[in-house]
Design a protein around this motif. Structure first.
Motif, PDB file in Angstrom:
ATOM      1  N   ARG A 167       0.840  -1.207   0.000  1.00 45.12           N
ATOM      2  CA  ARG A 167       0.000   0.000   0.000  1.00 45.12           C
ATOM      3  C   ARG A 167       0.872   1.252   0.000  1.00 45.12           C
ATOM      4  O   ARG A 167       0.600   2.212  -0.723  1.00 45.12           O
ATOM      5  CB  ARG A 167      -0.921  -0.005   1.219  1.00 45.12           C
ATOM      6  N   LEU A 168       1.892   1.226   0.816  1.00 52.20           N
ATOM      7  CA  LEU A 168       2.804   2.359   0.902  1.00 52.20           C
ATOM      8  C   LEU A 168       3.432   2.644  -0.458  1.00 52.20           C
ATOM      9  O   LEU A 168       3.462   3.792  -0.908  1.00 52.20           O
ATOM     10  CB  LEU A 168       3.877   2.044   1.950  1.00 52.20           C
ATOM     11  N   LYS A 169       3.892   1.615  -1.129  1.00 52.88           N
ATOM     12  CA  LYS A 169       4.484   1.779  -2.463  1.00 52.88           C
ATOM     13  C   LYS A 169       3.477   2.351  -3.460  1.00 52.88           C
ATOM     14  O   LYS A 169       3.821   3.203  -4.290  1.00 52.88           O
ATOM     15  CB  LYS A 169       5.034   0.446  -2.967  1.00 52.88           C
ATOM     16  N   GLN A 170       2.216   1.896  -3.392  1.00 51.04           N
ATOM     17  CA  GLN A 170       1.188   2.394  -4.310  1.00 51.04           C
ATOM     18  C   GLN A 170       0.960   3.892  -4.100  1.00 51.04           C
ATOM     19  O   GLN A 170       0.878   4.665  -5.064  1.00 51.04           O
ATOM     20  CB  GLN A 170      -0.135   1.643  -4.084  1.00 51.04           C
ATOM     21  N   VAL A 171       0.886   4.308  -2.843  1.00 48.58           N
ATOM     22  CA  VAL A 171       0.623   5.725  -2.551  1.00 48.58           C
ATOM     23  C   VAL A 171       1.845   6.575  -2.899  1.00 48.58           C
ATOM     24  O   VAL A 171       1.702   7.633  -3.519  1.00 48.58           O
ATOM     25  CB  VAL A 171       0.203   5.925  -1.081  1.00 48.58           C
ATOM     26  N   ILE A 172       3.026   6.128  -2.516  1.00 46.13           N
ATOM     27  CA  ILE A 172       4.239   6.897  -2.811  1.00 46.13           C
ATOM     28  C   ILE A 172       4.400   7.088  -4.315  1.00 46.13           C
ATOM     29  O   ILE A 172       4.699   8.196  -4.781  1.00 46.13           O
ATOM     30  CB  ILE A 172       5.475   6.215  -2.181  1.00 46.13           C
ATOM     31  N   PHE A 173       4.189   6.038  -5.083  1.00 45.20           N
ATOM     32  CA  PHE A 173       4.287   6.151  -6.536  1.00 45.20           C
ATOM     33  C   PHE A 173       3.305   7.208  -7.049  1.00 45.20           C
ATOM     34  O   PHE A 173       3.656   8.078  -7.850  1.00 45.20           O
ATOM     35  CB  PHE A 173       3.990   4.802  -7.198  1.00 45.20           C
ATOM     36  N   THR A 174       2.072   7.169  -6.557  1.00 43.47           N
ATOM     37  CA  THR A 174       1.044   8.091  -7.022  1.00 43.47           C
ATOM     38  C   THR A 174       1.344   9.528  -6.605  1.00 43.47           C
ATOM     39  O   THR A 174       1.272  10.452  -7.428  1.00 43.47           O
ATOM     40  CB  THR A 174      -0.341   7.665  -6.496  1.00 43.47           C
ATOM     41  N   LEU A 175       1.674   9.737  -5.339  1.00 40.73           N
ATOM     42  CA  LEU A 175       1.946  11.103  -4.860  1.00 40.73           C
ATOM     43  C   LEU A 175       3.192  11.690  -5.524  1.00 40.73           C
ATOM     44  O   LEU A 175       3.206  12.862  -5.883  1.00 40.73           O
ATOM     45  CB  LEU A 175       2.080  11.127  -3.346  1.00 40.73           C
ATOM     46  N   ASP A 176       4.223  10.876  -5.685  1.00 40.32           N
ATOM     47  CA  ASP A 176       5.433  11.368  -6.353  1.00 40.32           C
ATOM     48  C   ASP A 176       5.154  11.728  -7.807  1.00 40.32           C
ATOM     49  O   ASP A 176       5.677  12.684  -8.346  1.00 40.32           O
ATOM     50  CB  ASP A 176       6.567  10.349  -6.255  1.00 40.32           C
ATOM     51  N   PHE A 177       4.290  10.934  -8.454  1.00 41.04           N
ATOM     52  CA  PHE A 177       3.905  11.215  -9.837  1.00 41.04           C
ATOM     53  C   PHE A 177       3.108  12.513  -9.931  1.00 41.04           C
ATOM     54  O   PHE A 177       3.303  13.316 -10.845  1.00 41.04           O
ATOM     55  CB  PHE A 177       3.079  10.052 -10.400  1.00 41.04           C
ATOM     56  N   LEU A 178       2.219  12.730  -8.975  1.00 38.72           N
ATOM     57  CA  LEU A 178       1.351  13.912  -9.009  1.00 38.72           C
ATOM     58  C   LEU A 178       2.063  15.199  -8.589  1.00 38.72           C
ATOM     59  O   LEU A 178       1.601  16.286  -8.915  1.00 38.72           O
ATOM     60  CB  LEU A 178       0.119  13.696  -8.113  1.00 38.72           C
ATOM     61  N   SER A 179       3.151  15.077  -7.855  1.00 41.82           N
ATOM     62  CA  SER A 179       3.798  16.310  -7.357  1.00 41.82           C
ATOM     63  C   SER A 179       4.903  16.802  -8.259  1.00 41.82           C
ATOM     64  O   SER A 179       5.317  16.234  -9.200  1.00 41.82           O
ATOM     65  CB  SER A 179       4.335  16.082  -5.952  1.00 41.82           C
TER      66      SER A 179
END
Length: 179
Positions: A167-179
């Motif tokens: 879950r952590l990897k999924q969120v980090i990937f998404t937030l890093d992509f969006l920022s």
């Protein structure tokens, strides 16, 4: 000579999910990863302090306290503020258990004012705590109602599944992509 004013723009990330779906663990892990703060779920504190589940007339105060804590902790956040639940969940559970919603809580429910929404899937083992959590069956029903509510309101969300690390990897990937 003028002074530079540092403005701290914080994006509020809300983590929603049914009981025993890993919201708190994920919020804490994300805050640690991003070296920021997170807002624990006030309901958990309420139940532990009172040693009972909240009454119908206490739901609004629980939602308001959650928002107050978000506001208070936002000044300590760095870039992200991870919020473990929101008034939407308080309203959802109020509808489930009390079959109605007081108008002021409905107003808070509809003010879903977050920069990003994460939903935790009910795919981890359910753990009873004796007071707050009811059953795996209720968890499934609440999850379905949550997803339906978000879809009806056109609120985009990231559904995270698997272990905490996954879950952590999924969120980090998404937030890093969006920022």
């Amino acid at each position: 000579m003028s002074k530079m004013i540092e403005v701290n723009f914080v994006q509020r990330i809300v983590i929603l999910g049914a009981e025993s779906s890993g919201k708190s663990q994920l919020a804490e892990a994300l805050a640690k990863h991003y070296q920021t703060v997170w807002v624990p779920e006030y309901l958990r504190e309420f139940v532990e302090l009172k040693q009972r589940v909240p009454l119908e007339e206490e739901q609004l105060q629980i939602a308001m306290t959650q928002l107050e804590r978000e506001h208070d902790l936002s000044s300590n956040a760095k870039k992200w503020l991870f919020c473990d639940t929101s008034p939407m969940m308080t309203a959802l559970y109020s509808r489930y258990y009390f079959k109605r919603l007081p108008a002021p809580l409905e107003v808070l429910d509809l003010q879903h004012d977050y920069d990003f929404t994460i939903v935790t899937a009910p795919d981890i083992p359910w753990v009873a705590d004796g007071l707050q959590r009811e059953s795996p069956a209720v968890r499934q029903q609440i999850h379905a109602q949550l997803v339906e509510t978000l879809d009806e309101r056109d609120i985009p969300f990231l559904l995270v599944e698997g272990t905490l690390d996954e879950r952590l990897k999924q969120v980090i990937f998404t937030l890093d992509f969006l920022s």
